[in-house]
Design a protein around this motif. Structure first.
Motif, PDB file in Angstrom:
ATOM      1  N   GLY A  41       0.815  -1.209   0.000  1.00 24.14           N
ATOM      2  CA  GLY A  41       0.000   0.000   0.000  1.00 24.14           C
ATOM      3  C   GLY A  41       0.849   1.259   0.000  1.00 24.14           C
ATOM      4  N   VAL A  42       1.885   1.296  -0.824  1.00 19.07           N
ATOM      5  CA  VAL A  42       2.801   2.441  -0.870  1.00 19.07           C
ATOM      6  C   VAL A  42       2.137   3.624  -1.577  1.00 19.07           C
ATOM      7  CG1 VAL A  42       4.970   3.271  -1.873  1.00 19.07           C
ATOM      8  CG2 VAL A  42       4.873   1.025  -0.785  1.00 19.07           C
ATOM      9  N   ILE A  43       2.286   4.818  -0.997  1.00 18.36           N
ATOM     10  CA  ILE A  43       1.855   6.062  -1.638  1.00 18.36           C
ATOM     11  C   ILE A  43       3.116   6.828  -2.014  1.00 18.36           C
ATOM     12  CG2 ILE A  43       0.507   8.182  -1.412  1.00 18.36           C
ATOM     13  CD1 ILE A  43      -1.083   6.814   0.827  1.00 18.36           C
ATOM     14  N   GLU A  44       3.341   6.947  -3.320  1.00 20.24           N
ATOM     15  CA  GLU A  44       4.576   7.566  -3.791  1.00 20.24           C
ATOM     16  C   GLU A  44       4.376   8.098  -5.199  1.00 20.24           C
ATOM     17  OE1 GLU A  44       8.505   5.801  -2.668  1.00 20.24           O
ATOM     18  OE2 GLU A  44       8.717   5.549  -4.845  1.00 20.24           O
ATOM     19  N   ASP A  45       5.042   9.201  -5.505  1.00 23.94           N
ATOM     20  CA  ASP A  45       4.975   9.811  -6.836  1.00 23.94           C
ATOM     21  C   ASP A  45       3.536  10.097  -7.265  1.00 23.94           C
ATOM     22  OD1 ASP A  45       7.769   9.659  -7.080  1.00 23.94           O
ATOM     23  OD2 ASP A  45       7.677   7.640  -7.919  1.00 23.94           O
ATOM     24  N   GLY A  46       2.716  10.510  -6.313  1.00 24.22           N
ATOM     25  CA  GLY A  46       1.351  10.906  -6.628  1.00 24.22           C
ATOM     26  C   GLY A  46       0.400   9.764  -6.887  1.00 24.22           C
TER      27      GLY A  46
END
Length: 393
Positions: free
Chosen positions: A83-88
């Motif tokens: 569940g990574v939130i990265e680069d928008g």
């Protein structure tokens, strides 16, 4: 509410299908709804295949989503269930198909409940869309836990194009029988079941050259959909995909030994059926091209369509236009989803949801935070429209 974090939390709960165990993610959604005073019923059909519906459904609108996902496989930039939130974007299996849409629906409902207002929609989250729906939406329909109404499914779609219809589906298994003998004597002696299957596939390939009669309105809808496909997916011949039979021989197994003329061959075939094509007539014709074997029909469903001029289509399109701007119009879809089961049961169904469709079922599946946030605004607008309808009815 931060919809990206909600989406990431759903992605982090593994719910691959197979095996189809969605108990943990459904429990998470039930806790979410309980905390907001929204009573829900969990239905387990065995082996953790869990579904959720709000209790005593009787609203004019149903928000629906599936929480099962296809297996992740290897090769991901980020672990598929982190569940990574990265680069928008929110990264992970199911981010686009369709936990992002589920999160956006829940966030839209949360925003209305936070204002102390009654929710004008029932909710359903199901376990088995990726495997045909028998333990999911079809089970809920069989048990009379859902009742016909306007239904929005949060499947990923192009941003400006709600999906109001989809081609039909015909899945068959064909078992061919040959006459065995020494491999060195074929083709002078014996009948090779594998070669019989190859001959049959030549016939199947010819089916994609056929065209079927369409009325003017449907033809216009197909042409508009083809243009949207070209823009969104870089598919050069969307008209052909929607107007004709497309097919995929997905599974084949046959033969006993390399020097024996094959006695058995089994072929699993899927065909997507256009408007105007009769599935019973097609199956009868297929039987005629399998003289030395058997045809087993596994699944069929006719093409389905929600009224492009109806109030529901107008409401959804209007809310999409408010948020995204530009040219908004409904389209048809070549794939299949739970929408076909619901339409057959009398629901008006539209699919609309966030997602990076090019990553659907692929490695590094993801959904942009922007599309999630805009989906929340669109769903909230639809809820507002039905809240007004309820107050005037």
């Amino acid at each position: 509410m931060d919809v990206s974090r909600l989406c990431a939390a759903l992605v982090a709960i593994k719910s691959e299908n197979p095996p189809g165990d969605t108990a943990d993610v459904i429990e998470y959604i039930r806790d979410f709804l309980d905390a907001r005073g929204i009573p829900a019923l969990v239905i387990d059909t065995g082996s953790g295949r869990s579904n959720l519906v709000t209790r005593n459904p009787k609203k004019k609108l149903l928000f629906c989503g599936h929480v099962d996902v296809v297996p992740a496989g290897d090769g991901w930039t980020h672990p598929p269930y982190a569940g990574v939130i990265e680069d928008g974007s929110v990264w992970g299996r199911g981010a686009t198909d369709m936990k992002g849409g589920c999160a956006a629906m829940l966030a839209a409902c949360d925003s209305m409940v936070e204002e102390g207002r009654e929710l004008p929609a029932d909710l359903a989250f199901v376990c088995d869309e990726e495997a045909g729906g028998d333990h999911g939406i079809r089970h809920l329909l069989r048990e009379n836990l859902l009742f016909p109404c306007d239904c929005l499914i949060a499947e990923p779609t192009p941003a400006r194009h709600p999906c109001i219809g989809q081609k039909g589906l015909c899945r068959i298994t064909v078992d061919f029988t040959g006459t065995p003998g020494h491999g060195s004597l074929y083709p002078v002696v014996g009948v090779n079941a594998i070669m019989e299957a190859m001959g049959f596939l030549t016939f199947v390939k010819s089916l994609s050259d056929r065209r079927y009669p369409l009325d003017g309105n449907l033809q216009n809808l197909i042409t508009a959909s083809a243009g949207a496909f070209s823009d969104e997916f870089h598919i050069p011949d969307g008209n052909r995909i929607l107007e004709r039979i497309t097919f995929n021989p997905g599974v084949i197994a046959g033969g006993e030994k390399v020097n024996i003329i094959a006695r058995h061959c089994s072929l699993g075939l899927e065909m997507r059926i256009p408007w105007g094509c009769s599935i019973p007539e097609l199956v009868r014709e297929i039987h005629g091209h399998v003289p030395s074997g058997t045809v087993n029909v596994d699944t069929t469903s006719d093409p389905t369509l929600t009224d492009p001029e109806g109030d529901f289509t107008a409401i959804v399109s209007r809310e999409v236009e408010k948020v995204w701007g530009g040219a908004v119009f409904p389209i048809l879809q070549w794939a299949a989803s739970d929408a076909r089961h619901l339409r057959r049961a009398g629901f008006n169904v539209i699919e609309y949801g966030p997602g990076e469709i090019s990553t659907l079922h692929g490695i590094d599946e993801r959904v942009s935070v922007t599309s999630l946030e805009k989906a929340v605004r669109i769903y909230r607008g639809i809820l507002e429209a039905y809240s007004s309808k309820n107050s005037t009815s």
